[in-house]
Enzyme design. Structure first.
Site, PDB file in Angstrom:
ATOM      1  N   MET A 261       0.835  -1.197   0.000  1.00 44.32           N
ATOM      2  CA  MET A 261       0.000   0.000   0.000  1.00 44.32           C
ATOM      3  C   MET A 261       0.872   1.251   0.000  1.00 44.32           C
ATOM      4  O   MET A 261       1.231   1.791   1.041  1.00 44.32           O
ATOM      5  CB  MET A 261      -0.933  -0.009   1.215  1.00 44.32           C
TER       6      MET A 261
ATOM      7  N   ILE B  40      44.175 -30.001 -46.453  1.00 43.26           N
ATOM      8  CA  ILE B  40      43.417 -30.245 -47.691  1.00 43.26           C
ATOM      9  C   ILE B  40      44.205 -29.655 -48.856  1.00 43.26           C
ATOM     10  O   ILE B  40      44.583 -28.481 -48.840  1.00 43.26           O
ATOM     11  CB  ILE B  40      42.017 -29.615 -47.604  1.00 43.26           C
TER      12      ILE B  40
ATOM     13  N   GLU C 278      42.417 -24.754 -43.547  1.00 42.43           N
ATOM     14  CA  GLU C 278      42.178 -26.108 -44.056  1.00 42.43           C
ATOM     15  C   GLU C 278      43.086 -27.129 -43.387  1.00 42.43           C
ATOM     16  O   GLU C 278      43.270 -28.239 -43.890  1.00 42.43           O
ATOM     17  CB  GLU C 278      42.385 -26.150 -45.580  1.00 42.43           C
TER      18      GLU C 278
END
Length: 457
Positions: free
Chosen positions: A55, A331, A373
């Protein structure tokens, strides 16, 4: 336990009373006289828990609580509403606004301190997870703080531990419209069932016959698999001492008989929300840890992980007198793939290569993307003879079938060059082994690519 408590009340006498009680228990107390002032203090992260009067003129406690819980930055701060309102509907309204508890004036000192300590303890357990979640959000991960605000707390899986049929039947009936409810009437089995089941909440009756419910609460907090599982105890009003003791040993919330169905629904939803919030924080931390050691494109471990673990594996092999082999893979002509077909095609090749590489090695082998890679495979308990067989298997699997690119619209041939090195004698220098494998890779490239070369050392 020290913590900073924010007391919010527009009546100075009430503020001073709570401040004196909390200070006597060595809490650090800050105060506010209005809802907006409380919101400002919480947004600046200047408190660990809020004691909020209902309140107040202007913005009342319900609205203040709703705003705190709707803001991802303050959602995690526990809120205890302290008010003269004592009707079940008022408690439900406060809980639905997001309050963690609702204490009625005049407040019992022991109950107040127990609830503050319990909620602060739970908040502190979450704080580090929450800070890490904020960090992971900054690097682009999903935000569990926003998800917490949107969580409904419905469709939870609830385990009710109660050996009185009249009691657990009413509880189950009241909750089953919004949750999956299971009942365990044998308290001795409840701990095992809670540990084995994926529950969002355990409700424990403090009126169990021939079994100490406080021991069950303590065991749930002791066992690793149930430590974070919310516990809501159900007590008789005259059983205040055991109720407060249950909160002290780790219960998250409580209900007093006769049970108000709406209050029970609100408290259960609150606990389910909290459990899911903590689970999201933990998942978020786990994901951020995985991101720190995982290559995002291929899903393999990254260079950071490899560097931190290679030394340990080499040291273990040396202590045990076991072999260890390292493969460095590159790669062939990968730059030409990017230049000819584009970087998206290059990414597709890297992902496919990683899949074929992972399928070619054992579960104990450590597979990492070193960068670009280039890849590394670390093979514990493996001599050069076995490693050569594995390396040839990898080379054949890469060269044997074309790699799909452009989402499968076409395919290209790919090959790989592999350099190998084995730990020699009492060699414990991981960098030396890796360098020898890299030099062998260089010779494989120089001698025509698409081949495996063993370091000559």
């Amino acid at each position: 336990m020290t913590a900073r408590v924010l007391v919010v009340d527009d009546i100075l006498a009430n503020v001073k009373l709570l401040e004196a009680r909390l200070s006597a228990e060595y809490f650090d107390v800050v105060t506010a006289s209005s809802g907006p002032e409380a919101l400002s203090i919480c947004e600046r992260a200047q408190c660990d828990i809020v004691l909020l009067d209902v309140m107040m003129p202007g913005m009342d406690g319900f609205e203040t609580c709703r705003r705190l819980k709707a803001n991802p930055a303050t959602h995690h701060i526990p809120v205890i509403m302290v008010t003269a309102l004592d009707q079940p509907a008022d408690r439900v309204k406060g809980l639905e606004a997001g309050a963690d508890d609702f204490l009625t004036k005049p407040v019992n000192d022991f109950a107040l301190v127990t609830r503050v300590r319990s909620l602060v303890r739970l908040k502190m357990m979450q704080d580090e997870l929450r800070m890490r979640a904020v960090t992971s959000r900054e690097i682009g991960m999903r935000d569990p703080l926003l998800e917490a605000v949107a969580e409904s707390g419905l469709d939870g899986r609830i385990l009710v531990v109660d050996d009185r049929a009249s009691s657990h039947e009413r509880i189950a009936q009241a909750l089953r419209s919004h949750h999956k409810v299971e009942v365990e009437t044998r308290p001795q089995e409840a701990l095992f069932r809670a540990a084995e089941g994926d529950y969002d909440l355990v409700m424990v009756s403090l009126g169990l016959s021939d079994f100490d419910p406080l021991r069950l609460c303590s065991q749930l907090r002791t066992l690793d698999r149930t430590r974070g599982l919310p516990v809501l105890v159900v007590a008789e009003p005259e059983d205040e001492a055991r109720l407060l003791r249950s909160l002290d040993i780790g219960a998250n919330d409580y209900l007093l008989r006769p049970i108000d169905r709406n209050e029970m629904a609100a408290r259960v939803r609150t606990q389910v929300r909290k459990k899911r919030y903590t689970a999201r924080l933990r998942d978020n931390v786990q994901q951020s840890m995985e991101m720190a050691i995982t290559d995002g494109l291929t899903g393999l471990h990254n260079r950071r992980y490899m560097e931190s673990h290679l030394g340990t594996l080499v040291e273990q092999a040396s202590m045990r007198g076991k072999p260890l082999s390292v493969l460095v893979l590159d790669i062939d002509y990968f730059k030409a793939v990017n230049d000819t077909y584009g970087h998206d095609a290059g990414d597709e090749v890297l992902r496919e290569f990683a899949q074929r590489l992972r399928k070619s090695v054992r579960g104990i082998d450590l597979v990492c993307r070193l960068g670009g890679e280039e890849f590394v495979v670390i093979m514990p308990d493996t001599d050069a003879g076995v490693a050569s067989i594995v390396a040839e298997r990898i080379r054949n699997r890469v060269a044997g079938d074309p790699f799909p690119i452009n989402k499968g619209a076409r395919a290209i041939d790919v090959t790989v060059s592999i350099g190998m090195a084995q730990r020699q004698g009492s060699d414990v220098d991981a960098e030396v082994i890796l360098k020898r494998a890299d030099q062998a890779l260089y010779r494989a490239k120089r001698d025509g690519r698409n081949r495996v070369v063993l370091d000559a050392a």
